[in-house]
Design an enzyme around this catalytic site. Structure first.
Site, short mmCIF file in Angstrom:
data_model
loop_
_atom_site.label_atom_id
_atom_site.label_comp_id
_atom_site.label_asym_id
_atom_site.label_seq_id
_atom_site.Cartn_x
_atom_site.Cartn_y
_atom_site.Cartn_z
N LYS A 50 -8.54 11.42 -14.17
CA LYS A 50 -9.35 11.36 -12.96
C LYS A 50 -9.10 12.57 -12.05
CE LYS A 50 -8.91 7.35 -10.82
NZ LYS A 50 -8.54 5.97 -10.42
N LYS A 52 -6.36 12.91 -10.27
CA LYS A 52 -5.70 12.40 -9.06
C LYS A 52 -4.19 12.62 -9.15
CE LYS A 52 -8.08 9.14 -6.29
NZ LYS A 52 -8.08 7.83 -5.63
N1 C2G Z 1 -11.25 1.78 -0.54
C1 C2G Z 1 -11.82 1.19 0.57
N2 C2G Z 1 -11.60 1.71 1.81
C2 C2G Z 1 -10.80 2.81 1.95
C3 C2G Z 1 -10.19 3.40 0.83
C4 C2G Z 1 -10.43 2.86 -0.43
O1 C2G Z 1 -12.55 0.18 0.44
N3 C2G Z 1 -10.60 3.30 3.21
C5 C2G Z 1 -11.53 1.20 -1.87
C6 C2G Z 1 -12.22 2.20 -2.80
O2 C2G Z 1 -13.62 2.23 -2.54
C7 C2G Z 1 -11.89 1.61 -4.17
C8 C2G Z 1 -10.52 0.96 -3.96
O3 C2G Z 1 -10.32 0.87 -2.52
O4 C2G Z 1 -12.84 0.61 -4.53
C9 C2G Z 1 -9.39 1.77 -4.55
O5 C2G Z 1 -9.49 3.10 -4.07
P1 C2G Z 1 -8.70 4.26 -4.87
O6 C2G Z 1 -7.30 3.86 -5.07
O7 C2G Z 1 -9.04 5.55 -4.22
O8 C2G Z 1 -9.39 4.16 -6.30
P2 C2G Z 1 -10.39 5.20 -7.00
O9 C2G Z 1 -9.74 6.51 -7.14
O10 C2G Z 1 -11.67 5.07 -6.30
O11 C2G Z 1 -10.44 4.60 -8.50
O12 C2G Z 1 -12.64 3.22 -12.49
C10 C2G Z 1 -12.64 3.18 -11.07
C11 C2G Z 1 -11.55 4.05 -10.49
O13 C2G Z 1 -10.28 3.73 -11.06
C12 C2G Z 1 -11.51 3.86 -8.97
#
Ligand code: C2G
Length: 142
Positions: A50, A52
């Site tokens: 990803k 990340k």
């Molecule tokens: N999220 C949220 N509000 C935030 C930050 C994050 O609602 N202020 C939500 C994101 O939209 C996501 C979840 O928390 O649904 C997890 O966020 P991340 O850890 O950044 O995950 P991400 O990198 O989006 O990975 O296959 C899908 C991916 O693995 C998603």
């Protein structure tokens, strides 16, 4: 005696690094959508795919998610493609993500309800890392 609710499994995925209230707000709303919430936690190898960089390891992030009152089960997320199998294997009714993913998983609508919930404003792992960095630099007088 509460009538037992029909089992309704909800599934989501994410990295959940530096667990914060934005994550909690999402997981709480997801837990309210069903009787069981399953979270696919991105492994360290998948985060590399990803692109990340994580502060916390998969084990640490999984431990935190498993301690969250809204989460019933944590599974590893190793690939983009596993969602469809997971939905079938865990008998998922609702697949949901934050709305930064809007539209990205609509192809799963043939086997589950797909929802995108509003993100919590003004908090993100990236922002938290920047804030910590700024404060450390200020403390070092730079
Ligand atoms: N999220 C949220 N509000 C935030 C930050 C994050 O609602 N202020 C939500 C994101 O939209 C996501 C979840 O928390 O649904 C997890 O966020 P991340 O850890 O950044 O995950 P991400 O990198 O989006 O990975 O296959 C899908 C991916 O693995 C998603």
């Amino acid at each position: 005696m509460q009538p037992s609710r029909k089992p309704r499994v909800v599934l989501t995925y994410g990295t959940f690094d530096l667990f914060h209230h934005g994550h909690v707000n999402l997981l709480r709303r997801l837990a309210d959508l069903g009787t069981e919430l399953i979270v696919g936690c991105s492994t360290d190898a998948f985060n590399q795919i990803k692109g990340k960089q994580c502060v916390m390891s998969y084990e640490q992030r999984r431990t935190i998610l498993e301690s969250c009152r809204y989460v019933d089960r944590v599974i590893p997320e190793d690939t983009w493609e596993q969602k469809r199998c997971d939905i079938v294997n865990y008998n998922v009714s609702t697949f949901a993500m934050g709305d930064d993913w809007t539209g990205k998983f609509d192809d799963l609508q043939d086997i589950a309800q797909v929802l995108y919930l509003p993100r919590t404003p003004e908090v993100s792992t990236t922002e938290l890392r920047a804030q910590i960095g700024d404060r450390e630099r200020r403390a070092m007088g730079r």
